[in-house]
Design a protein around this motif. Sequence first.
Motif, PDB file in Angstrom:
ATOM      1  N   GLU A 123       0.634  -0.324  -5.983  1.00 10.05           N
ATOM      2  CA  GLU A 123       0.554   0.796  -6.920  1.00 10.05           C
ATOM      3  C   GLU A 123       1.125   2.085  -6.335  1.00 10.05           C
ATOM      4  O   GLU A 123       1.662   2.910  -7.058  1.00 10.05           O
ATOM      5  CB  GLU A 123      -0.907   1.059  -7.340  1.00 10.05           C
ATOM      6  CG  GLU A 123      -1.531  -0.048  -8.124  1.00 10.05           C
ATOM      7  CD  GLU A 123      -2.119  -1.142  -7.228  1.00 10.05           C
ATOM      8  OE1 GLU A 123      -2.281  -0.923  -5.999  1.00 10.05           O
ATOM      9  OE2 GLU A 123      -2.387  -2.229  -7.759  1.00 10.05           O
ATOM     10  N   ASN A 124       1.013   2.257  -5.027  1.00 13.59           N
ATOM     11  CA  ASN A 124       1.452   3.495  -4.387  1.00 13.59           C
ATOM     12  C   ASN A 124       2.889   3.434  -3.877  1.00 13.59           C
ATOM     13  O   ASN A 124       3.337   4.347  -3.204  1.00 13.59           O
ATOM     14  CB  ASN A 124       0.510   3.846  -3.229  1.00 13.59           C
ATOM     15  CG  ASN A 124      -0.897   4.090  -3.709  1.00 13.59           C
ATOM     16  OD1 ASN A 124      -1.103   4.619  -4.801  1.00 13.59           O
ATOM     17  ND2 ASN A 124      -1.873   3.697  -2.910  1.00 13.59           N
ATOM     18  N   GLN A 125       3.589   2.366  -4.209  1.00 13.71           N
ATOM     19  CA  GLN A 125       4.967   2.193  -3.735  1.00 13.71           C
ATOM     20  C   GLN A 125       5.950   2.490  -4.866  1.00 13.71           C
ATOM     21  O   GLN A 125       5.628   2.363  -6.033  1.00 13.71           O
ATOM     22  CB  GLN A 125       5.170   0.759  -3.234  1.00 13.71           C
ATOM     23  CG  GLN A 125       4.138   0.291  -2.235  1.00 13.71           C
ATOM     24  CD  GLN A 125       4.035   1.179  -1.015  1.00 13.71           C
ATOM     25  OE1 GLN A 125       5.020   1.728  -0.555  1.00 13.71           O
ATOM     26  NE2 GLN A 125       2.838   1.322  -0.493  1.00 13.71           N
ATOM     27  N   GLN A 126       7.155   2.865  -4.477  1.00 21.64           N
ATOM     28  CA  GLN A 126       8.185   3.110  -5.476  1.00 21.64           C
ATOM     29  C   GLN A 126       8.579   1.795  -6.136  1.00 21.64           C
ATOM     30  O   GLN A 126       8.750   0.773  -5.468  1.00 21.64           O
ATOM     31  CB  GLN A 126       9.423   3.740  -4.833  1.00 21.64           C
ATOM     32  CG  GLN A 126       9.196   5.150  -4.387  1.00 21.64           C
ATOM     33  CD  GLN A 126      10.476   5.785  -3.880  1.00 21.64           C
ATOM     34  OE1 GLN A 126      11.471   5.113  -3.626  1.00 21.64           O
ATOM     35  NE2 GLN A 126      10.451   7.089  -3.762  1.00 21.64           N
ATOM     36  N   VAL A 133       9.560  -2.040  -4.632  1.00 18.59           N
ATOM     37  CA  VAL A 133       8.776  -3.233  -4.922  1.00 18.59           C
ATOM     38  C   VAL A 133       9.657  -4.306  -5.543  1.00 18.59           C
ATOM     39  O   VAL A 133       9.582  -5.479  -5.168  1.00 18.59           O
ATOM     40  CB  VAL A 133       7.575  -2.904  -5.830  1.00 18.59           C
ATOM     41  CG1 VAL A 133       6.850  -4.163  -6.268  1.00 18.59           C
ATOM     42  CG2 VAL A 133       6.612  -1.953  -5.125  1.00 18.59           C
ATOM     43  N   GLU A 134      10.513  -3.917  -6.468  1.00 16.91           N
ATOM     44  CA  GLU A 134      11.415  -4.889  -7.098  1.00 16.91           C
ATOM     45  C   GLU A 134      12.370  -5.501  -6.078  1.00 16.91           C
ATOM     46  O   GLU A 134      12.653  -6.698  -6.116  1.00 16.91           O
ATOM     47  CB  GLU A 134      12.167  -4.238  -8.253  1.00 16.91           C
ATOM     48  CG  GLU A 134      11.270  -3.959  -9.442  1.00 16.91           C
ATOM     49  CD  GLU A 134      11.971  -3.233 -10.576  1.00 16.91           C
ATOM     50  OE1 GLU A 134      13.199  -2.996 -10.489  1.00 16.91           O
ATOM     51  OE2 GLU A 134      11.278  -2.907 -11.547  1.00 16.91           O
ATOM     52  N   LYS A 135      12.882  -4.699  -5.152  1.00 16.36           N
ATOM     53  CA  LYS A 135      13.756  -5.219  -4.101  1.00 16.36           C
ATOM     54  C   LYS A 135      12.996  -6.183  -3.194  1.00 16.36           C
ATOM     55  O   LYS A 135      13.519  -7.226  -2.817  1.00 16.36           O
ATOM     56  CB  LYS A 135      14.337  -4.077  -3.266  1.00 16.36           C
ATOM     57  CG  LYS A 135      15.381  -3.270  -4.000  1.00 16.36           C
ATOM     58  CD  LYS A 135      15.835  -2.099  -3.157  1.00 16.36           C
ATOM     59  CE  LYS A 135      16.740  -1.182  -3.948  1.00 16.36           C
ATOM     60  NZ  LYS A 135      17.080   0.041  -3.197  1.00 16.36           N
ATOM     61  N   PHE A 136      11.757  -5.816  -2.862  1.00 16.65           N
ATOM     62  CA  PHE A 136      10.925  -6.667  -2.016  1.00 16.65           C
ATOM     63  C   PHE A 136      10.657  -8.008  -2.688  1.00 16.65           C
ATOM     64  O   PHE A 136      10.828  -9.063  -2.088  1.00 16.65           O
ATOM     65  CB  PHE A 136       9.610  -5.944  -1.702  1.00 16.65           C
ATOM     66  CG  PHE A 136       8.570  -6.820  -1.068  1.00 16.65           C
ATOM     67  CD1 PHE A 136       8.736  -7.301   0.216  1.00 16.65           C
ATOM     68  CD2 PHE A 136       7.408  -7.139  -1.752  1.00 16.65           C
ATOM     69  CE1 PHE A 136       7.765  -8.110   0.811  1.00 16.65           C
ATOM     70  CE2 PHE A 136       6.431  -7.935  -1.173  1.00 16.65           C
ATOM     71  CZ  PHE A 136       6.615  -8.429   0.108  1.00 16.65           C
TER      72      PHE A 136
END
Length: 76
Positions: free
Chosen positions: A3-6, A10-13
């Motif tokens: 929730e606290n990540q851009q 997150v999508e790249k990860f």
Amino acid sequence: MFENQQRDDVEKFIGADKDTRRLYFRHQELNDKVEEASRGCLPLSDIELRTLKQEKLQAKEKLERMWDTWQSTRQH
């Protein structure tokens, strides 16, 4: 989770490899089942619910370790 990540990060990860993607969506599936059971929409025994929660936690912890590794490789 994340929730606290851009969102782009997150999508790249998640898109980094199939194992990450599979584990992320498995965690989401487990989260949905736990929420449904908590609302009484999914009839589970206490043992089944505990097992689901344990699997969800294990998936989360593994994803967090994978995230940390992924983040550290991006910074170098």
